[in-house]
Write an enzyme that holds these catalytic residues in place. Structure first.
Site, mmCIF file in Angstrom:
data_model
loop_
_atom_site.group_PDB
_atom_site.id
_atom_site.type_symbol
_atom_site.label_atom_id
_atom_site.label_comp_id
_atom_site.label_asym_id
_atom_site.label_seq_id
_atom_site.Cartn_x
_atom_site.Cartn_y
_atom_site.Cartn_z
ATOM 1 N N LYS A 213 -4.182 -11.495 16.524
ATOM 2 C CA LYS A 213 -4.111 -12.833 15.932
ATOM 3 C C LYS A 213 -5.091 -13.775 16.623
ATOM 4 C CE LYS A 213 0.534 -12.844 13.994
ATOM 5 N NZ LYS A 213 -0.006 -12.949 12.611
ATOM 6 N N ASP B 190 26.520 -18.776 -0.712
ATOM 7 C CA ASP B 190 26.479 -18.235 0.648
ATOM 8 C C ASP B 190 26.421 -16.714 0.561
ATOM 9 O OD1 ASP B 190 27.139 -17.317 3.234
ATOM 10 O OD2 ASP B 190 28.293 -19.134 3.663
ATOM 11 N N GLU C 8 -6.799 -11.021 12.363
ATOM 12 C CA GLU C 8 -6.263 -12.208 11.695
ATOM 13 C C GLU C 8 -6.802 -13.477 12.354
ATOM 14 O OE1 GLU C 8 -1.988 -11.558 10.080
ATOM 15 O OE2 GLU C 8 -1.983 -10.793 12.124
ATOM 16 N N HIS D 265 1.889 -1.687 8.815
ATOM 17 C CA HIS D 265 0.633 -1.807 8.071
ATOM 18 C C HIS D 265 -0.420 -0.783 8.513
ATOM 19 C CE1 HIS D 265 2.378 -5.290 6.413
ATOM 20 N NE2 HIS D 265 1.949 -6.180 7.273
ATOM 21 N N LYS E 77 9.889 -5.878 5.338
ATOM 22 C CA LYS E 77 9.822 -5.610 6.763
ATOM 23 C C LYS E 77 10.230 -6.877 7.523
ATOM 24 C CE LYS E 77 5.102 -6.822 8.138
ATOM 25 N NZ LYS E 77 5.377 -7.591 9.338
ATOM 26 N N ASP F 144 4.958 -5.833 14.599
ATOM 27 C CA ASP F 144 4.640 -6.645 13.426
ATOM 28 C C ASP F 144 3.554 -6.025 12.546
ATOM 29 O OD1 ASP F 144 5.027 -9.109 11.935
ATOM 30 O OD2 ASP F 144 3.047 -9.704 12.628
ATOM 31 N N ASP G 198 5.863 -2.645 1.796
ATOM 32 C CA ASP G 198 4.776 -3.022 2.700
ATOM 33 C C ASP G 198 3.643 -3.512 1.802
ATOM 34 O OD1 ASP G 198 2.597 -3.248 4.375
ATOM 35 O OD2 ASP G 198 3.019 -1.433 5.498
ATOM 36 N N HIS G 199 3.409 -4.829 1.784
ATOM 37 C CA HIS G 199 2.473 -5.389 0.811
ATOM 38 C C HIS G 199 1.054 -4.854 0.977
ATOM 39 C CE1 HIS G 199 1.601 -8.194 4.143
ATOM 40 N NE2 HIS G 199 0.422 -8.363 3.565
ATOM 41 N N LYS H 290 -2.413 -3.492 -2.063
ATOM 42 C CA LYS H 290 -3.767 -4.038 -2.191
ATOM 43 C C LYS H 290 -4.665 -3.062 -2.948
ATOM 44 C CE LYS H 290 -3.556 -6.895 1.982
ATOM 45 N NZ LYS H 290 -3.725 -8.196 1.316
#
Length: 506
Positions: free
Chosen positions: A347, A92, A223, A247, A155, A242, A184-185, A189
């Protein structure tokens, strides 16, 4: 990639049963392992509250590697070697016993290796656990070495400026800034990393990278996916929090930053933060003039039928949460004075596409009647991974007739090796103590300051100018109107159907 570090690595993943671990983190670590980027001595401690058989847990991770790794299905011998370094710890996050057991395991690992190595603690957890876990790591003295111990925080980093500041201050009281890696992926890149090399290592472009030659810049992340099962989270977030706040603003920083004095983490992060602090703040009237928010309705993406956002699970049927944002920004620096930056994300759109378009001004020498298309630089981050330059060319023949043509650089054609995934680059950077691609505290807060006037205006007027767009479209017409008089519509990569036709014709 960078050469591997000799220091042993004790890697802890909190939230080990989550989707992020299975789809991204373990496949990334496995690829680093098989390509010899991890140190010879390493151990991965996977912590979660669920009780699970360790063999079954590893088998689930193997399925994740087979399904999501760029290297394809794992070779049995290599997976056996790699998985021998994984151990599962049921615990936990709120109980001290979890951290005492983890500490004992890490210390045993370091005793076996006869060396105090690097410790990475990855928070693959819901935001509510960040402070809980950080406090326990501090109290139990698991993360005390300012040189070798590091926290990785996913994030969202806060939900607004006040919560981001609170979290920054909380962490700063317990750890040094250089120990904290806000991930932040997008910044991992390959194409994003290449933007800096493209700009600052090629003198043919940098002298043109300013208001004298550039008309406007578009940064667009579309997206295909809908909100789906994330309705509960998305209702408290929306596209602005988001995607834009992190990003897209990070992409903006890389495109708009001045050249840092040296290629070092702090110099680069200083240059990025300067951009964020130079963005013109919005007044409430300016928000409704320069920002378009919208929500998807029912439609089709490809051959898949989509329900409206308000019909998604855990979404209010009267929700005003935006699934699409387009905005126009101005940067108050000598380089960019008068050049608009257009950002867009949404999206349930036509196709997956992350692209940066640098639109140059029209040629001052209009001696050709068909010289009507300005030069355009297109940086496609995904899915194509290419950079192309649009310029005018004479059509072969006896007459002087011009047509726009493209000069392309594509990763697939230029390089034979497989490109590392974003998480591979970022995890390796953490292990090596390189914070170049990670956000600093002041950078996070500066990004929140940019979007807070928009959030405040929407909070004050919840339904004002909320647009709607059909799933499978490129968004509402109001988003294209935002571009005028600089462009008629947003730049679009070819549709999947067009790409298929082109491939057949070749």
């Amino acid at each position: 990639m960078k050469p591997k570090k000799a220091f042993p690595a004790a890697i802890t993943i909190f939230g080990a049963r989550g989707d992020l671990t299975r789809r991204k983190l373990i496949p990334a670590l496995y690829n680093l392992f098989i390509e010899n980027h991890l140190p010879a001595l390493f151990e991965i401690f996977c912590v979660d509250f669920q009780t699970v058989d360790e063999a079954a847990f590893k088998n689930d991770l193997l399925t994740g590697v087979n399904d999501f790794s760029r290297s394809g299905k794992a070779e049995p011998a290599k997976w056996a070697d790699f998985s021998a370094h994984i151990s599962y710890l049921q615990g936990d996050f709120t109980k001290k016993e979890t951290y005492l057991e983890l500490k004992a395991k890490i210390e045993d690992f370091e005793k076996d290796g006869k060396q105090r190595g690097n410790r990475m603690f990855y928070f693959a957890v819901a935001p509510r656990f960040i402070e809980v876990i950080a406090e326990a790591l501090y109290t139990r003295k698991l993360c005390v070495n300012k040189t070798h111990d590091r926290l990785v925080v996913e994030k969202p980093f806060g939900t607004d400026l006040d919560t981001a500041r609170k979290l920054n201050r909380f962490l700063a009281k317990r750890f040094s800034e250089k120990q904290i890696y806000r991930i932040d992926h997008y910044l991992g890149k390959e194409t994003v990393q290449n933007i800096m090399a493209f700009r600052f290592a090629n003198y043919v472009f940098e002298p043109l990278w300013n208001k004298s030659y550039i008309d406007h810049i578009q940064i667009s992340v579309a997206e295909e996916v809908s909100v789906g099962k994330r309705g509960g989270y998305y209702e408290t977030s929306g596209a602005l929090r988001d995607m834009i706040q992190n990003h897209l603003l990070q992409l903006l920083c890389i495109v708009a930053m001045d050249c840092p004095g040296e290629y070092k983490a702090e110099a680069i992060r200083d240059a990025k933060t300067k951009v964020l602090k130079s963005i013109q703040p919005f007044t409430t009237p300016q928000v409704f003039k320069n920002v378009v928010r919208a929500q998807y309705t029912a439609g089709e993406v490809g051959d898949e039928a989509r329900v409206a956002y308000r019909q998604e699970a855990q979404v209010s049927p009267e929700s005003n949460t935006e699934t699409f944002v387009a905005l126009r920004m101005a940067i108050d620096t000598p380089r960019w004075d008068g050049v608009p930056f257009f950002l867009r994300t949404g999206k349930s759109m036509t196709r997956q596409s992350s692209v940066i378009v640098v639109q140059f001004k029209e040629s001052p020498h209009k001696i050709f009647k068909d010289d009507i298309v300005p030069n355009r630089l297109i940086i496609s981050i995904q899915p194509e991974l290419e950079i192309s330059l649009l310029f005018e060319s004479k059509v072969p023949g006896l007459q002087m007739k011009l047509v726009p043509v493209e000069m392309d650089f594509t990763y697939q054609e230029a390089y034979t090796e497989s490109l590392p995934e974003a998480y591979e680059a970022l995890l390796l950077d953490v292990l090596q103590g390189d914070a170049t691609l990670f956000m600093r505290a002041d950078q996070v807060e500066a990004a929140w300051k940019v979007v807070m006037p928009i959030l405040d205006a929407w909070k004050k007027y919840p339904a004002k100018q909320l647009q709607f767009y059909e799933s499978g479209s490129w968004g509402p017409a109001a988003a294209s109107n935002l571009l005028k008089p600089y462009a008629k519509e947003w730049f679009r990569l070819p549709s999947k159907e067009t790409i298929k036709k082109l491939a057949v014709s070749k």
